[in-house]
Design a protein around this motif. Structure first.
Motif, PDB file in Angstrom:
ATOM      1  N   HIS A 192      25.941  10.203  28.557  1.00 44.39           N
ATOM      2  CA  HIS A 192      26.538  10.077  29.891  1.00 44.39           C
ATOM      3  C   HIS A 192      27.296   8.814  30.005  1.00 44.39           C
ATOM      4  O   HIS A 192      28.222   8.657  30.828  1.00 44.39           O
ATOM      5  CB  HIS A 192      25.421   9.909  30.729  1.00 44.39           C
ATOM      6  CG  HIS A 192      24.594  11.026  31.264  1.00 44.39           C
ATOM      7  ND1 HIS A 192      25.360  11.918  32.352  1.00 44.39           N
ATOM      8  CD2 HIS A 192      23.525  11.824  30.949  1.00 44.39           C
ATOM      9  CE1 HIS A 192      24.302  13.179  32.374  1.00 44.39           C
ATOM     10  NE2 HIS A 192      23.234  12.995  31.695  1.00 44.39           N
ATOM     11  N   ASP A 199      24.890  16.554  34.272  1.00 46.93           N
ATOM     12  CA  ASP A 199      23.875  17.148  34.510  1.00 46.93           C
ATOM     13  C   ASP A 199      24.097  18.005  35.920  1.00 46.93           C
ATOM     14  O   ASP A 199      24.470  17.502  36.853  1.00 46.93           O
ATOM     15  CB  ASP A 199      22.546  16.146  34.972  1.00 46.93           C
ATOM     16  CG  ASP A 199      22.402  15.421  33.717  1.00 46.93           C
ATOM     17  OD1 ASP A 199      22.550  15.833  32.403  1.00 46.93           O
ATOM     18  OD2 ASP A 199      21.601  14.399  34.125  1.00 46.93           O
ATOM     19  N   GLU A 247      16.919  20.503  27.604  1.00 45.54           N
ATOM     20  CA  GLU A 247      17.586  20.074  29.236  1.00 45.54           C
ATOM     21  C   GLU A 247      18.476  21.320  29.950  1.00 45.54           C
ATOM     22  O   GLU A 247      19.596  21.149  29.297  1.00 45.54           O
ATOM     23  CB  GLU A 247      18.212  18.910  28.957  1.00 45.54           C
ATOM     24  CG  GLU A 247      17.237  17.537  28.954  1.00 45.54           C
ATOM     25  CD  GLU A 247      17.920  16.356  29.024  1.00 45.54           C
ATOM     26  OE1 GLU A 247      19.203  16.336  29.120  1.00 45.54           O
ATOM     27  OE2 GLU A 247      17.286  15.136  29.123  1.00 45.54           O
ATOM     28  N   HIS A 250      21.882  19.828  31.030  1.00 47.60           N
ATOM     29  CA  HIS A 250      22.920  18.816  30.504  1.00 47.60           C
ATOM     30  C   HIS A 250      23.924  19.686  29.762  1.00 47.60           C
ATOM     31  O   HIS A 250      23.628  20.168  28.839  1.00 47.60           O
ATOM     32  CB  HIS A 250      22.151  17.916  29.653  1.00 47.60           C
ATOM     33  CG  HIS A 250      22.995  16.890  28.968  1.00 47.60           C
ATOM     34  ND1 HIS A 250      22.564  15.568  29.334  1.00 47.60           N
ATOM     35  CD2 HIS A 250      23.821  16.834  28.144  1.00 47.60           C
ATOM     36  CE1 HIS A 250      23.512  14.757  28.511  1.00 47.60           C
ATOM     37  NE2 HIS A 250      24.083  15.718  27.792  1.00 47.60           N
TER      38      HIS A 250
END
Ligand SMILES: [Zn+2]
Length: 276
Positions: A192, A199, A247, A250
């Motif tokens: 990030h 996300d 995830e 993501h």
């Protein structure tokens, strides 16, 4: 009669003395119990404090070791190679690897553009990102970007908040640190901070858990993101390679060419880069 009087007096005296003894005994009992209780408590608290201090010290040592590793890691790789590649105007910036063994320079700041209100990304990925989001809406998807660019300091905030949650759930500081590491990237190792990761969740299901993968929106993204140069960065069954649990929210920009190959051959970014 006189004898009876004497006897009565004696009994009264005896009774009073007995009363005194009982009262004194009772009071001293309470005092002794109180002293004993506080002594036991002090020993117990002392023990807990010692244990807590030991854990905090271990935790601090670990953090120090980690920041040492991060520093030496970034200098060993030729003066923060990651941020150099990222800031470069040449090709390859989108393929930069950021993970625990390849941390990003904590000073790196991308040139940002606002993707949606209050959420920023590296300005270079905006054209493809906008196209992807527009096409998704065109297909009836309802998505929400819950996180995009996060600087080093914000990553610490996320890490600390998650760690405090674990401590509140009864974990020791050390256990909380280990648990947090499983789901939140240690500051300095988060994608990030590059501005290349987002996300994205379904507006119908906002939770960041495995069930997110079952939403229409997550399915659409997993199926189509490569067309716009994005990949699902932490797929299921690849945690051993990526170091991060599945995830389904993501997404990471890597460029169209790499995204296509990664999708077709079912690779992770780590695997793709090691083949180059
Ligand atoms: Zn993320």
């Amino acid at each position: 009669m006189r004898i009876d009087n004497n006897k009565a007096r004696f009994l009264k005296k005896y009774e009073e003395r007995l009363k005194k003894v009982l009262i004194v005994g009772f009071i001293s009992g309470i005092i002794i119990c109180f002293l004993l209780g506080s002594l036991i408590n002090r020993i117990r608290i002392g023990g807990l404090e010692k244990k807590y201090k030991e854990q905090i010290t271990t935790l601090e040592d670990k953090n120090e070791q980690l920041s040492g590793e991060l520093k030496s890691g970034s200098t060993q790789k030729g003066e923060n190679q990651n941020s150099e590649i990222l800031s470069s105007k040449e090709e390859g910036w989108a393929l930069v690897l950021i993970n625990e063994s390849s941390p990003l320079d904590t000073e790196y700041r991308p040139e940002l553009a606002e993707a949606v209100e209050g959420k920023f990304v590296d300005a270079r990925i905006m054209p493809e990102l906008s196209e992807m989001l527009e096409d998704a809406v065109g297909d009836g998807m309802q998505m929400y970007i819950c996180s995009a660019y996060r600087d080093y300091e914000s990553q610490w905030e996320v890490f600390n908040t998650t760690m405090v949650d674990w401590i509140n759930q009864g974990k020791s500081p050390l256990e909380a640190y280990e648990e947090t590491k499983k789901s939140v990237a240690v500051p300095g190792t988060s994608e990030h901070a590059s501005g290349l990761a987002l996300d994205i969740v379904s507006t119908k299901y906002g939770e960041l858990d495995d069930k997110q993968a079952e939403t229409e929106e997550a399915r659409w993204l997993a199926e189509n993101c490569w067309k716009y140069g994005f990949i699902l960065r932490y797929p299921p069954e690849k945690s051993a390679i990526t170091g991060i649990v599945f995830e389904p929210w993501h997404y990471r920009y890597v460029g169209k060419e790499a995204a296509k190959e990664i999708k077709e051959k079912d690779l992770t970014l780590e695997e793709y880069l090691s083949r180059q």
